[in-house]
Design a protein around this motif. Sequence first.
Motif, PDB file in Angstrom:
ATOM      1  N   GLY A 173       0.901  -1.208   0.057  1.00  9.05           N
ATOM      2  CA  GLY A 173      -0.044   0.064   0.038  1.00  9.05           C
ATOM      3  C   GLY A 173       0.904   1.358  -0.030  1.00  9.05           C
ATOM      4  O   GLY A 173       0.142   2.272   0.198  1.00  9.05           O
ATOM      5  N   TYR A 174       2.003   1.185  -0.100  1.00  7.75           N
ATOM      6  CA  TYR A 174       2.949   2.519  -0.137  1.00  7.75           C
ATOM      7  C   TYR A 174       2.756   3.120  -1.437  1.00  7.75           C
ATOM      8  O   TYR A 174       2.665   2.422  -2.517  1.00  7.75           O
ATOM      9  CB  TYR A 174       4.291   1.976   0.067  1.00  7.75           C
ATOM     10  CG  TYR A 174       4.869   1.814   1.426  1.00  7.75           C
ATOM     11  CD1 TYR A 174       4.856   2.819   2.396  1.00  7.75           C
ATOM     12  CD2 TYR A 174       5.142   0.648   1.783  1.00  7.75           C
ATOM     13  CE1 TYR A 174       5.224   2.529   3.768  1.00  7.75           C
ATOM     14  CE2 TYR A 174       5.363   0.047   3.237  1.00  7.75           C
ATOM     15  CZ  TYR A 174       5.392   1.046   4.353  1.00  7.75           C
ATOM     16  OH  TYR A 174       5.783   0.791   5.313  1.00  7.75           O
ATOM     17  N   GLY A 175       2.718   4.385  -1.868  1.00  4.83           N
ATOM     18  CA  GLY A 175       2.769   5.143  -2.963  1.00  4.83           C
ATOM     19  C   GLY A 175       4.025   5.667  -3.462  1.00  4.83           C
ATOM     20  O   GLY A 175       4.264   5.968  -4.525  1.00  4.83           O
ATOM     21  N   ALA A 176       5.127   5.424  -2.489  1.00  6.57           N
ATOM     22  CA  ALA A 176       6.452   5.884  -2.822  1.00  6.57           C
ATOM     23  C   ALA A 176       7.257   5.146  -1.959  1.00  6.57           C
ATOM     24  O   ALA A 176       7.273   4.735  -0.963  1.00  6.57           O
ATOM     25  CB  ALA A 176       6.519   7.499  -2.712  1.00  6.57           C
ATOM     26  N   ILE A 177       8.872   5.024  -2.485  1.00  7.58           N
ATOM     27  CA  ILE A 177       9.710   4.492  -1.823  1.00  7.58           C
ATOM     28  C   ILE A 177      11.279   5.187  -2.051  1.00  7.58           C
ATOM     29  O   ILE A 177      11.229   5.678  -3.280  1.00  7.58           O
ATOM     30  CB  ILE A 177       9.750   3.101  -2.257  1.00  7.58           C
ATOM     31  CG1 ILE A 177      10.783   2.113  -1.586  1.00  7.58           C
ATOM     32  CG2 ILE A 177      10.016   2.826  -3.912  1.00  7.58           C
ATOM     33  CD1 ILE A 177      10.982   0.504  -2.139  1.00  7.58           C
ATOM     34  N   ALA A 178      11.919   4.898  -0.998  1.00  9.08           N
ATOM     35  CA  ALA A 178      13.319   5.347  -1.325  1.00  9.08           C
ATOM     36  C   ALA A 178      14.303   4.046  -0.719  1.00  9.08           C
ATOM     37  O   ALA A 178      13.947   3.559   0.359  1.00  9.08           O
ATOM     38  CB  ALA A 178      13.795   6.704  -0.477  1.00  9.08           C
ATOM     39  N   VAL A 179      15.133   3.653  -1.629  1.00 11.12           N
ATOM     40  CA  VAL A 179      16.027   2.628  -0.994  1.00 11.12           C
ATOM     41  C   VAL A 179      17.479   3.254  -0.564  1.00 11.12           C
ATOM     42  O   VAL A 179      18.156   3.905  -1.237  1.00 11.12           O
ATOM     43  CB  VAL A 179      16.452   1.706  -2.107  1.00 11.12           C
ATOM     44  CG1 VAL A 179      17.641   0.710  -1.581  1.00 11.12           C
ATOM     45  CG2 VAL A 179      15.154   0.824  -2.585  1.00 11.12           C
ATOM     46  N   THR A 180      17.641   3.312   0.562  1.00 11.71           N
ATOM     47  CA  THR A 180      18.787   3.885   1.297  1.00 11.71           C
ATOM     48  C   THR A 180      19.892   2.918   1.569  1.00 11.71           C
ATOM     49  O   THR A 180      20.198   2.741   2.788  1.00 11.71           O
ATOM     50  CB  THR A 180      18.392   4.752   2.571  1.00 11.71           C
ATOM     51  OG1 THR A 180      17.658   3.783   3.594  1.00 11.71           O
ATOM     52  CG2 THR A 180      17.410   5.797   2.139  1.00 11.71           C
ATOM     53  N   ASP A 181      20.431   2.417   0.717  1.00  9.76           N
ATOM     54  CA  ASP A 181      21.471   1.485   0.907  1.00  9.76           C
ATOM     55  C   ASP A 181      22.727   1.981   1.611  1.00  9.76           C
ATOM     56  O   ASP A 181      23.092   3.283   1.427  1.00  9.76           O
ATOM     57  CB  ASP A 181      21.979   0.896  -0.276  1.00  9.76           C
ATOM     58  CG  ASP A 181      21.089  -0.361  -0.708  1.00  9.76           C
ATOM     59  OD1 ASP A 181      20.900  -1.114  -0.165  1.00  9.76           O
ATOM     60  OD2 ASP A 181      20.776  -0.538  -1.959  1.00  9.76           O
ATOM     61  N   HIS A 182      23.420   1.288   2.518  1.00 12.23           N
ATOM     62  CA  HIS A 182      24.471   1.772   3.305  1.00 12.23           C
ATOM     63  C   HIS A 182      25.592   2.114   2.250  1.00 12.23           C
ATOM     64  O   HIS A 182      26.286   1.235   1.588  1.00 12.23           O
ATOM     65  CB  HIS A 182      25.105   0.747   4.140  1.00 12.23           C
ATOM     66  CG  HIS A 182      24.158   0.574   5.302  1.00 12.23           C
ATOM     67  ND1 HIS A 182      24.027   1.650   6.452  1.00 12.23           N
ATOM     68  CD2 HIS A 182      23.493  -0.366   5.940  1.00 12.23           C
ATOM     69  CE1 HIS A 182      23.258   1.232   7.481  1.00 12.23           C
ATOM     70  NE2 HIS A 182      23.018   0.238   6.977  1.00 12.23           N
ATOM     71  N   GLU A 183      26.158   3.308   1.963  1.00 10.94           N
ATOM     72  CA  GLU A 183      27.374   3.826   1.323  1.00 10.94           C
ATOM     73  C   GLU A 183      27.084   3.414  -0.026  1.00 10.94           C
ATOM     74  O   GLU A 183      28.248   3.516  -0.719  1.00 10.94           O
ATOM     75  CB  GLU A 183      28.719   3.304   2.006  1.00 10.94           C
ATOM     76  CG  GLU A 183      28.845   3.819   3.348  1.00 10.94           C
ATOM     77  CD  GLU A 183      29.207   2.753   4.472  1.00 10.94           C
ATOM     78  OE1 GLU A 183      29.331   1.744   4.137  1.00 10.94           O
ATOM     79  OE2 GLU A 183      28.699   2.965   5.693  1.00 10.94           O
ATOM     80  N   ALA A 184      26.202   3.061  -0.457  1.00  6.39           N
ATOM     81  CA  ALA A 184      26.056   2.535  -2.084  1.00  6.39           C
ATOM     82  C   ALA A 184      24.998   3.342  -2.741  1.00  6.39           C
ATOM     83  O   ALA A 184      23.702   3.237  -1.999  1.00  6.39           O
ATOM     84  CB  ALA A 184      25.896   0.999  -1.928  1.00  6.39           C
ATOM     85  N   ILE A 185      25.002   3.415  -3.942  1.00  8.43           N
ATOM     86  CA  ILE A 185      23.895   3.991  -4.507  1.00  8.43           C
ATOM     87  C   ILE A 185      23.712   3.341  -5.974  1.00  8.43           C
ATOM     88  O   ILE A 185      23.143   3.693  -7.025  1.00  8.43           O
ATOM     89  CB  ILE A 185      24.240   5.770  -5.093  1.00  8.43           C
ATOM     90  CG1 ILE A 185      25.489   5.818  -5.758  1.00  8.43           C
ATOM     91  CG2 ILE A 185      24.192   6.480  -3.848  1.00  8.43           C
ATOM     92  CD1 ILE A 185      25.775   7.094  -6.194  1.00  8.43           C
ATOM     93  N   SER A 186      24.588   2.265  -6.166  1.00  7.46           N
ATOM     94  CA  SER A 186      24.337   1.338  -7.337  1.00  7.46           C
ATOM     95  C   SER A 186      23.054   0.862  -7.513  1.00  7.46           C
ATOM     96  O   SER A 186      22.781   0.254  -8.794  1.00  7.46           O
ATOM     97  CB  SER A 186      25.467   0.141  -7.131  1.00  7.46           C
ATOM     98  OG  SER A 186      25.343  -0.411  -5.991  1.00  7.46           O
ATOM     99  N   GLY A 187      22.254   0.853  -6.632  1.00 10.81           N
ATOM    100  CA  GLY A 187      20.773   0.195  -6.836  1.00 10.81           C
ATOM    101  C   GLY A 187      19.849   1.179  -7.392  1.00 10.81           C
ATOM    102  O   GLY A 187      18.680   0.770  -7.662  1.00 10.81           O
ATOM    103  N   ILE A 188      20.102   2.453  -7.428  1.00 11.22           N
ATOM    104  CA  ILE A 188      19.086   3.310  -7.802  1.00 11.22           C
ATOM    105  C   ILE A 188      18.534   3.399  -9.163  1.00 11.22           C
ATOM    106  O   ILE A 188      17.318   3.463  -9.543  1.00 11.22           O
ATOM    107  CB  ILE A 188      19.786   4.778  -7.493  1.00 11.22           C
ATOM    108  CG1 ILE A 188      20.037   4.946  -6.006  1.00 11.22           C
ATOM    109  CG2 ILE A 188      18.858   6.022  -8.076  1.00 11.22           C
ATOM    110  CD1 ILE A 188      20.755   6.475  -5.556  1.00 11.22           C
TER     111      ILE A 188
END
Length: 282
Positions: free
Chosen positions: A30-45
């Motif tokens: 039921g979420y309408g938005a998400i942010a993935v806040t990986d530790h020290e990594a932005i490769s999943g964005i």
Amino acid sequence: MTYANLHLHSTHSDAGFRPAHLVCLAKSLGYGAIAVTDHEAISGIPELFAAAEHNGIEAMSGVELYARHEPSGHIYHVTGLDFDHTARCIVDFTDMMTEHRNEHTRKQFELACERGLFRGITWDDVVRCNPGSRWFCNDQVYFALDAMGIIPIARRHETFREAFKTGEAAKIKIYVPTIKDVIEAIRSAGGVAVLAHPPAVAHDDLPALIEMGLNGIETCHPDLSEDETRMACEAAVKYNLYTSGGTDHTGPMSACGIPHAVPADHGVSRAEYVAIKMRRYG
């Protein structure tokens, strides 16, 4: 009503679901938005953005960084939200942090191999068994051990503490940047710098952190007590800060076991999410 989950981890750091899986889970919950806040990594964005567009939910870039505050010596977590993940400043900073993390994990891994805790596996095997990952901690080691049929994930607990948390392994230090440098890297990339799950002691340092450029605070997180939540909400009003939050390592989106496998729907409202996207404060 909770609209956005803005504190999550994926296989690009220390969790078990890929960004695309987290998007599907977020939508089903039921979420309408998400942010993935990986530790020290932005490769999943990039995977996050592509999956969010395909599934019809909103997404913003995220990262979580360890930081030390020099005068007090306190170690804090700072999440960066809604920054340009291609900006040289954040790319270089996270690459530097990833290098430190990987070297730390490799040393612990090789020490465990020397002691006979892990057999029939090399560091090259760990990298090979985690395609797409650039950041490696003990999770990636156990993913590889499981994939190679050496130690099943279900038996991870039998070697984990001895291999990574006690003795000589625990003495291997890891670099922690200053909170000023962390905030500068996030803000220089156009992002919002958020103090994650702030403990009560953080509020003594808050004026100094805000002076450095901190412009957000988590007010909804499973690690926050009722008093800490109240203090964070009061600080957000007092200092005109963005408010954020998410489930982190708890709930169905964490891929973590007990004690984290509990119902969890932490996050922020649509109004709080839009405030960050539209930069309504600061």
